[in-house]
Write an enzyme that holds these catalytic residues in place. Structure first.
Site, PDB file in Angstrom:
ATOM      1  N   TYR A 119      15.161  35.204  20.511  1.00  0.00           N
ATOM      2  CA  TYR A 119      14.566  35.360  21.938  1.00  0.00           C
ATOM      3  C   TYR A 119      13.991  34.244  22.512  1.00  0.00           C
ATOM      4  O   TYR A 119      12.751  33.557  22.507  1.00  0.00           O
ATOM      5  CB  TYR A 119      13.591  36.357  21.887  1.00  0.00           C
ATOM      6  CG  TYR A 119      13.759  37.847  21.251  1.00  0.00           C
ATOM      7  CD1 TYR A 119      14.898  38.551  21.804  1.00  0.00           C
ATOM      8  CD2 TYR A 119      13.155  38.258  20.274  1.00  0.00           C
ATOM      9  CE1 TYR A 119      15.149  39.752  21.137  1.00  0.00           C
ATOM     10  CE2 TYR A 119      13.464  39.354  19.624  1.00  0.00           C
ATOM     11  CZ  TYR A 119      14.544  40.185  20.263  1.00  0.00           C
ATOM     12  OH  TYR A 119      14.850  41.434  19.617  1.00  0.00           O
ATOM     13  N   ASP A 164       5.555  40.941  25.581  1.00  0.00           N
ATOM     14  CA  ASP A 164       5.099  40.344  24.305  1.00  0.00           C
ATOM     15  C   ASP A 164       4.177  39.239  24.771  1.00  0.00           C
ATOM     16  O   ASP A 164       3.095  39.058  23.635  1.00  0.00           O
ATOM     17  CB  ASP A 164       6.626  39.337  24.044  1.00  0.00           C
ATOM     18  CG  ASP A 164       7.491  40.391  23.738  1.00  0.00           C
ATOM     19  OD1 ASP A 164       8.173  41.079  24.181  1.00  0.00           O
ATOM     20  OD2 ASP A 164       8.063  40.106  22.394  1.00  0.00           O
ATOM     21  N   ASP A 194      14.126  49.856  23.352  1.00  0.00           N
ATOM     22  CA  ASP A 194      15.353  49.688  23.833  1.00  0.00           C
ATOM     23  C   ASP A 194      16.343  50.920  23.199  1.00  0.00           C
ATOM     24  O   ASP A 194      16.875  51.558  24.356  1.00  0.00           O
ATOM     25  CB  ASP A 194      16.078  48.559  23.373  1.00  0.00           C
ATOM     26  CG  ASP A 194      15.241  47.204  23.824  1.00  0.00           C
ATOM     27  OD1 ASP A 194      13.847  47.380  24.485  1.00  0.00           O
ATOM     28  OD2 ASP A 194      15.590  46.094  23.574  1.00  0.00           O
ATOM     29  N   ARG A 246      20.401  46.374  14.591  1.00  0.00           N
ATOM     30  CA  ARG A 246      20.323  45.990  16.031  1.00  0.00           C
ATOM     31  C   ARG A 246      21.118  47.323  16.867  1.00  0.00           C
ATOM     32  O   ARG A 246      21.635  48.232  16.302  1.00  0.00           O
ATOM     33  CB  ARG A 246      21.086  44.776  16.515  1.00  0.00           C
ATOM     34  CG  ARG A 246      20.337  43.610  16.066  1.00  0.00           C
ATOM     35  CD  ARG A 246      19.220  42.953  16.915  1.00  0.00           C
ATOM     36  NE  ARG A 246      19.520  43.130  18.319  1.00  0.00           N
ATOM     37  CZ  ARG A 246      18.867  42.592  19.430  1.00  0.00           C
ATOM     38  NH1 ARG A 246      17.360  42.597  19.009  1.00  0.00           N
ATOM     39  NH2 ARG A 246      18.893  42.863  20.565  1.00  0.00           N
ATOM     40  N   TYR A 250      16.010  48.816  14.544  1.00  0.00           N
ATOM     41  CA  TYR A 250      15.391  48.735  15.756  1.00  0.00           C
ATOM     42  C   TYR A 250      14.431  49.882  15.999  1.00  0.00           C
ATOM     43  O   TYR A 250      13.298  50.144  15.055  1.00  0.00           O
ATOM     44  CB  TYR A 250      16.557  48.433  16.629  1.00  0.00           C
ATOM     45  CG  TYR A 250      16.306  47.474  17.703  1.00  0.00           C
ATOM     46  CD1 TYR A 250      15.600  46.401  17.563  1.00  0.00           C
ATOM     47  CD2 TYR A 250      16.639  47.707  18.983  1.00  0.00           C
ATOM     48  CE1 TYR A 250      15.370  45.419  18.532  1.00  0.00           C
ATOM     49  CE2 TYR A 250      16.649  46.737  20.022  1.00  0.00           C
ATOM     50  CZ  TYR A 250      15.875  45.413  19.590  1.00  0.00           C
ATOM     51  OH  TYR A 250      15.729  44.701  20.804  1.00  0.00           O
ATOM     52  N   GLU A 254      10.075  41.020  12.673  1.00  0.00           N
ATOM     53  CA  GLU A 254      10.008  41.764  14.293  1.00  0.00           C
ATOM     54  C   GLU A 254       9.673  43.572  13.863  1.00  0.00           C
ATOM     55  O   GLU A 254       8.853  44.042  14.510  1.00  0.00           O
ATOM     56  CB  GLU A 254      11.570  41.770  15.046  1.00  0.00           C
ATOM     57  CG  GLU A 254      11.771  42.349  16.184  1.00  0.00           C
ATOM     58  CD  GLU A 254      12.924  41.927  16.777  1.00  0.00           C
ATOM     59  OE1 GLU A 254      13.711  41.709  16.059  1.00  0.00           O
ATOM     60  OE2 GLU A 254      13.008  42.327  18.153  1.00  0.00           O
TER      61      GLU A 254
HETATM   62  C1  9WN Z   1      15.479  42.927  25.443  1.00  0.00           C
HETATM   63  C2  9WN Z   1      11.338  40.424  22.981  1.00  0.00           C
HETATM   64  C3  9WN Z   1      11.941  41.740  23.384  1.00  0.00           C
HETATM   65  C4  9WN Z   1      10.981  42.854  23.368  1.00  0.00           C
HETATM   66  C5  9WN Z   1      11.304  44.295  23.315  1.00  0.00           C
HETATM   67  C6  9WN Z   1      12.343  44.351  22.121  1.00  0.00           C
HETATM   68  C7  9WN Z   1      13.559  43.327  22.308  1.00  0.00           C
HETATM   69  C8  9WN Z   1      15.150  42.667  24.251  1.00  0.00           C
HETATM   70  C9  9WN Z   1      16.623  42.320  23.236  1.00  0.00           C
HETATM   71  O1  9WN Z   1      12.898  42.095  22.382  1.00  0.00           O
HETATM   72  O2  9WN Z   1      14.329  43.654  23.536  1.00  0.00           O
HETATM   73  O3  9WN Z   1      14.348  43.024  26.477  1.00  0.00           O
HETATM   74  O4  9WN Z   1      17.167  41.699  23.755  1.00  0.00           O
HETATM   75  O5  9WN Z   1      16.733  43.288  22.369  1.00  0.00           O
HETATM   76  O6  9WN Z   1      13.063  45.628  22.224  1.00  0.00           O
HETATM   77  O7  9WN Z   1      10.607  45.438  23.080  1.00  0.00           O
HETATM   78  O8  9WN Z   1       9.834  42.744  24.248  1.00  0.00           O
HETATM   79  O9  9WN Z   1      10.671  40.629  21.678  1.00  0.00           O
END
Ligand code: 9WN
Length: 415
Positions: free
Chosen positions: A23, A30, A160, A193, A344, A388
């Site tokens: 990410y 976050d 998600d 995922r 997840y 995570e």
């Molecule tokens: C889409 C960043 C984010 C969290 C979410 C988590 C995940 C993203 C993804 O990661 O989501 O926003 O690409 O899977 O589900 O809660 O904010 O950590």
């Protein structure tokens, strides 16, 4: 790695990425949890995390996007080119939002920052921006003034691929989707995922909103996915209470916020399902409750809306989950057919949810349960590092490594 090292490694100046590689941008909820962690290291850095969200992310209408694309990266999909909002703002952002936990965090920083002059200055600066965000949520997502806002995309819930979204998401048509390549599964085992069927629909919604030029009124009208998420609304209700407290402390007019609180409480309590003894989200398109027990159903405790009887039933429910699972709190009822301990938001334990639910149980007087949520979270992080999410049966760490909000909340919780 120590918690503080995780934050330092993931810090990109004034914001913190949720996880290196997986990410690579700034995420809305976050950053709120991460700011709590920074308070234990450097108060100024904690404020910067939040200022960065508003200064770079907030739209002229008050909207806060769930991602701010501060940097170029090939690590994440869908990136800024897919969202197609580069022309609107620099840096580019996504076009949907995420749970509004930020006002709660601003209140904490304001009350506890030892530098009182800075606390006042920053809170004064942020207050109108927070107000504008909440106003946007009601205007865009509760146009008929029910007291509850809708989410139009599973990513907005922050949870998600929760099984609660399976049915409403199944109605999203997947047509003419341009070919795409996921990057998440290059960083994390695909078994941990969301599935391809989910991603196809996540993207179909994204392209629809893009075609609608992110016009909130059209999105509300046309989105085939419209859900009153009990988690999102509970977090909003709690945030409204904290925003109200800030208004009073800063001698601002709290009237508008009071109205949100009153209507929000009635709305949230209407999500209680008497038969199940639990809070369920509501599918606005089908006009029916989503009878799947997920960890979001405990979040009204964080909002402080249930009466003591309902809080007791929730405590019993959590105890039952705790008999099946070694570690609390699984994201899905471990006796449910949907429960998948490694995937997840379909079973694993998430540190941020443990923290919010523990706060709720503590406030309602369930100290032992609150302690167990905390002890389990700390034990998981101690055992497996700042992952995570974690398998609630075996404790095994899953998903991203060096995950910022896990590290941040470990610091904050043991302060
Ligand atoms: C889409 C960043 C984010 C969290 C979410 C988590 C995940 C993203 C993804 O990661 O989501 O926003 O690409 O899977 O589900 O809660 O904010 O950590």
């Amino acid at each position: 790695m120590k918690a503080v090292e995780v934050l330092q490694r993931n810090s990109r100046g004034a914001f913190t990425v949720p996880a290196h590689g997986l990410y690579p941008y700034q995420w809305l909820w976050d950053s709120a949890f991460i700011a709590l962690g920074w308070t234990q290291v450097d108060w100024e850095r904690a404020w910067q995390e939040l200022l960065c969200l508003f200064d770079y992310g907030q739209g002229p209408d008050g909207m806060l996007p769930h991602i701010i694309f501060h940097e170029q990266s090939r690590d994440y999909f869908p990136g800024p080119d897919v969202w197609g909002r580069e022309a609107r703002a620099q840096p580019a952002t996504s076009g949907i939002t995420q749970p509004p936990v930020v006002a709660t965090v601003v209140r904490y920083l304001y009350e506890k920052d030892p530098d009182r002059a800075r606390a006042r200055e920053r809170a004064r600066y942020l207050f109108p921006k927070l107000l504008a965000f909440h106003r946007w949520l009601y205007h865009a997502r509760d146009p008929y003034r029910t007291g509850l806002v809708v989410i139009v995309h599973p990513w907005e819930s922050g949870m998600d691929n929760s099984p609660a979204w399976d049915k409403p998401l199944s109605r999203v048509p997947v047509e003419n989707l341009p070919p795409y390549e996921r990057r998440d599964v290059k960083h994390v085992n695909p078994e941990e995922r969301p599935r391809k069927e989910d991603y196809d629909r996540y993207l179909s919604l994204l392209y629809l909103f893009r075609r609608l030029e992110y016009d909130p009124r059209e999105i509300y009208r046309q989105s085939p996915f419209k859900v009153v998420d009990v988690g999102f609304n509970a977090i909003l209700q709690r945030a409204n209470r904290d925003l109200y407290a800030l208004a009073v402390l800063l001698q601002e007019d709290p009237y508008e916020i009071e109205e949100w609180i009153v209507r929000g409480e009635v709305g949230l309590e209407a999500l209680w399902d008497r038969e199940a003894g639990f809070y369920f989200s509501w599918d606005l398109v089908a006009g029916e409750p989503i009878a799947v027990k997920t960890s979001a159903g405990f979040l009204p405790l964080f909002a402080g809306t249930p009466h003591q009887g309902r809080a007791s039933l929730l405590a019993q429910e959590a105890e039952r989950w705790g008999e099946k699972a070694r570690y609390l709190l699984p994201s899905v009822d471990p006796t449910s057919p949907f429960f998948e301990p490694g995937r997840y938001w379909r079973g694993p334990v998430w540190i941020n949810v443990n923290w919010m639910v523990a706060e709720g149980f503590r406030d309602y007087g369930f100290a032992a349960l609150a302690e167990r949520l905390k002890a389990d979270a700390l034990a998981l992080m101690e055992r497996e590092g700042f992952r995570e999410y974690y398998d609630p049966l075996t404790g095994q760490g899953r998903g991203g490594e060096g995950f910022s909000w896990s590290a941040a909340l470990a610091l904050f919780w043991t302060r």
